[in-house]
Write a protein that holds these residues in place. Structure first.
Motif, short mmCIF file in Angstrom:
data_model
loop_
_atom_site.label_atom_id
_atom_site.label_comp_id
_atom_site.label_asym_id
_atom_site.label_seq_id
_atom_site.Cartn_x
_atom_site.Cartn_y
_atom_site.Cartn_z
N ASP A 53 0.83 -1.20 0.00
CA ASP A 53 0.00 0.00 0.00
C ASP A 53 0.87 1.26 0.00
O ASP A 53 0.39 2.36 0.26
N ASP A 54 2.14 1.12 -0.31
CA ASP A 54 3.07 2.25 -0.33
C ASP A 54 3.04 2.92 -1.70
O ASP A 54 3.45 2.31 -2.70
N PRO A 55 2.58 4.18 -1.79
CA PRO A 55 2.51 4.85 -3.10
C PRO A 55 3.85 4.94 -3.80
O PRO A 55 3.92 4.93 -5.03
N ARG A 56 4.94 5.00 -3.04
CA ARG A 56 6.26 5.10 -3.65
C ARG A 56 6.62 3.82 -4.41
O ARG A 56 7.26 3.86 -5.47
N VAL A 57 6.21 2.68 -3.89
CA VAL A 57 6.45 1.40 -4.57
C VAL A 57 5.46 1.23 -5.72
O VAL A 57 5.83 0.82 -6.83
N LEU A 58 4.20 1.57 -5.47
CA LEU A 58 3.18 1.44 -6.50
C LEU A 58 3.50 2.29 -7.72
O LEU A 58 3.21 1.91 -8.86
N GLU B 101 5.46 0.44 -10.46
CA GLU B 101 5.07 -0.88 -10.93
C GLU B 101 3.61 -1.00 -11.35
O GLU B 101 3.24 -1.97 -12.02
N HIS B 102 2.77 -0.05 -10.96
CA HIS B 102 1.34 -0.19 -11.21
C HIS B 102 0.76 1.09 -11.81
O HIS B 102 1.42 2.13 -11.87
N THR B 103 -0.47 1.01 -12.25
CA THR B 103 -1.10 2.11 -12.98
C THR B 103 -1.54 3.23 -12.05
O THR B 103 -2.31 3.01 -11.10
N LEU B 104 -1.07 4.43 -12.35
CA LEU B 104 -1.49 5.62 -11.65
C LEU B 104 -2.64 6.26 -12.43
O LEU B 104 -2.50 6.55 -13.62
N LEU B 105 -3.75 6.48 -11.77
CA LEU B 105 -4.91 7.14 -12.38
C LEU B 105 -4.87 8.61 -12.00
O LEU B 105 -4.87 8.96 -10.82
N THR B 106 -4.83 9.49 -13.00
CA THR B 106 -4.68 10.90 -12.70
C THR B 106 -5.31 11.77 -13.78
O THR B 106 -5.68 11.28 -14.85
N GLY C 201 12.10 12.29 -5.75
CA GLY C 201 12.94 11.86 -6.85
C GLY C 201 12.39 10.66 -7.59
O GLY C 201 13.14 9.79 -8.06
N LEU C 202 11.07 10.60 -7.73
CA LEU C 202 10.41 9.45 -8.36
C LEU C 202 9.90 9.79 -9.75
O LEU C 202 9.71 10.96 -10.10
N MET C 203 9.67 8.76 -10.54
CA MET C 203 9.07 8.88 -11.86
C MET C 203 7.82 8.00 -11.90
O MET C 203 7.73 6.99 -11.20
N VAL C 204 6.87 8.38 -12.74
CA VAL C 204 5.66 7.58 -12.92
C VAL C 204 5.96 6.45 -13.90
O VAL C 204 6.48 6.70 -15.00
N GLY C 205 5.64 5.23 -13.50
CA GLY C 205 5.84 4.09 -14.38
C GLY C 205 4.75 4.00 -15.44
O GLY C 205 5.00 4.20 -16.63
N ARG C 206 3.54 3.74 -15.00
CA ARG C 206 2.40 3.66 -15.91
C ARG C 206 1.34 4.66 -15.47
O ARG C 206 0.95 4.68 -14.31
N GLY D 199 -6.42 0.93 -10.77
CA GLY D 199 -5.14 1.50 -10.40
C GLY D 199 -5.26 2.22 -9.08
O GLY D 199 -6.23 2.05 -8.34
N PHE D 200 -4.25 3.03 -8.76
CA PHE D 200 -4.27 3.83 -7.54
C PHE D 200 -4.16 5.29 -7.93
O PHE D 200 -3.83 5.63 -9.08
N GLY D 201 -4.42 6.19 -7.00
CA GLY D 201 -4.34 7.61 -7.30
C GLY D 201 -4.63 8.43 -6.07
O GLY D 201 -4.66 7.91 -4.94
#
Length: 300
Positions: free
Chosen positions: A179-184, A187-192, A211-216, A235-237
């Motif tokens: 449930d950690d947004p930094r890990v998600l 690796e997983h879909t961000l809905l935005t 210092g993060l980037m969006v994967g999907r 996804g999460f958001g």
């Protein structure tokens, strides 16, 4: 010289082109041009240079614009003093983001109708970048936007803020195993929302600080659709905190860690600096009294 001729000139000078100005005064472009030509004939000077691809104010037009604006404002004040019980009359084109449209817009419409029954309110919903452009071009009278104004031609007054929380459905979290947004995020879909929307600034700040980037990323220009996909586990958001609380209470979503680190999004009323009509101050006052981003009734 007539008030209608002065009004035609004023909006032609204020708006990005004659087509937009004609819409503002409920005329065809040819009728607008005729009124301006009649005003020029009565004054004995050219107010617009029409030799180029678009009409530009002449030196006489620039010089007379403040005087004509003052005359129109004086006429509006006279009308108000003659009938204070009836309030403002005419039209008001006001811009919002979808978040406002889903929450407090109905309250605004009701309040405007009660205070100013002769004023026709025309709401327009879009993302912040589009609304600022339309406001700058004279297509809107006023707008309520997220974040500070990016144009020197616009004035702004902060009126509210929205806090956010990371959320996801339990089914999505079971699948993801965290449930950690930094890990998600990797690796997983961000809905935005799409680039240019106010909520995107919240995401950009959060990512930059870590210092993060969006994967999907799955972008959608509708808060309602984003919430629907979150509930379905696509996804999460993040959503407004008041919405998150309501959805958690219904068992539809869970609030994730690190939500307190999301920066609030400040909202401001914006208008053109050169627009000092009584309409602008009246609408700012009403917006301050009704703005409220709590969850829509369908979520409560």
């Amino acid at each position: 010289m007539t008030l209608k001729q002065l009004e035609a000139f004023y909006w032609a000078a204020m708006c990005v082109n004659f087509t937009v100005a004609a819409e503002r005064v409920h005329l065809s472009v040819s009728s607008l041009s005729k009124r301006i030509a009649e005003l020029e004939a009565s004054l004995g000077v050219e107010l617009f240079d029409r030799s180029g691809r678009s009409a530009e104010l002449t030196a006489h037009g620039e010089q007379m614009l403040p005087q004509i604006r003052a005359l129109l404002h004086a006429a509006a004040d006279l009308q108000q003093s003659a009938g204070p019980l009836h309030g403002l009359i005419g039209r008001c084109r006001i811009g919002f983001g979808e978040l406002s449209g889903l929450t407090w817009l109905p309250k605004l419409v009701r309040e405007v109708s009660a205070r100013h029954p002769g004023l026709l309110l025309e709401p327009y919903v879009d993302i912040g970048q589009v609304l600022e452009q339309r406001l700058h071009d004279g297509e809107l009278d006023i707008a309520v936007l997220a974040g500070p104004s990016t144009r020197s031609s616009l004035a702004a007054e902060r009126v509210s803020q929205v806090d956010f929380a990371w959320v996801a459905s339990q089914s999505f979290l079971d699948m993801a195993g965290t449930d950690d947004p930094r890990v998600l995020m990797g690796e997983h879909t961000l809905l935005t929302l799409p680039v240019g929307a106010g909520g995107t600034r919240v995401l950009d700040q959060w990512l930059a600080h870590r210092g993060l980037m969006v994967g999907r990323r799955l972008m959608c220009n509708s808060w309602g659709a984003v919430v629907g996909m979150l509930v379905e586990g696509i996804g999460f958001g993040f959503v407004p905190r008041q919405w998150a609380d309501a959805l958690v209470e219904r068992g539809a979503l869970r609030i994730l860690p690190d939500s307190d680190a999301l920066e609030p999004l400040h909202y401001a009323v914006q208008w053109r600096r050169d627009d000092t009509r009584p309409l602008i101050s009246a609408m700012r006052d009403i917006v301050r009294g009704v703005i409220d981003f709590k969850a829509p009734r369908c979520m409560v």
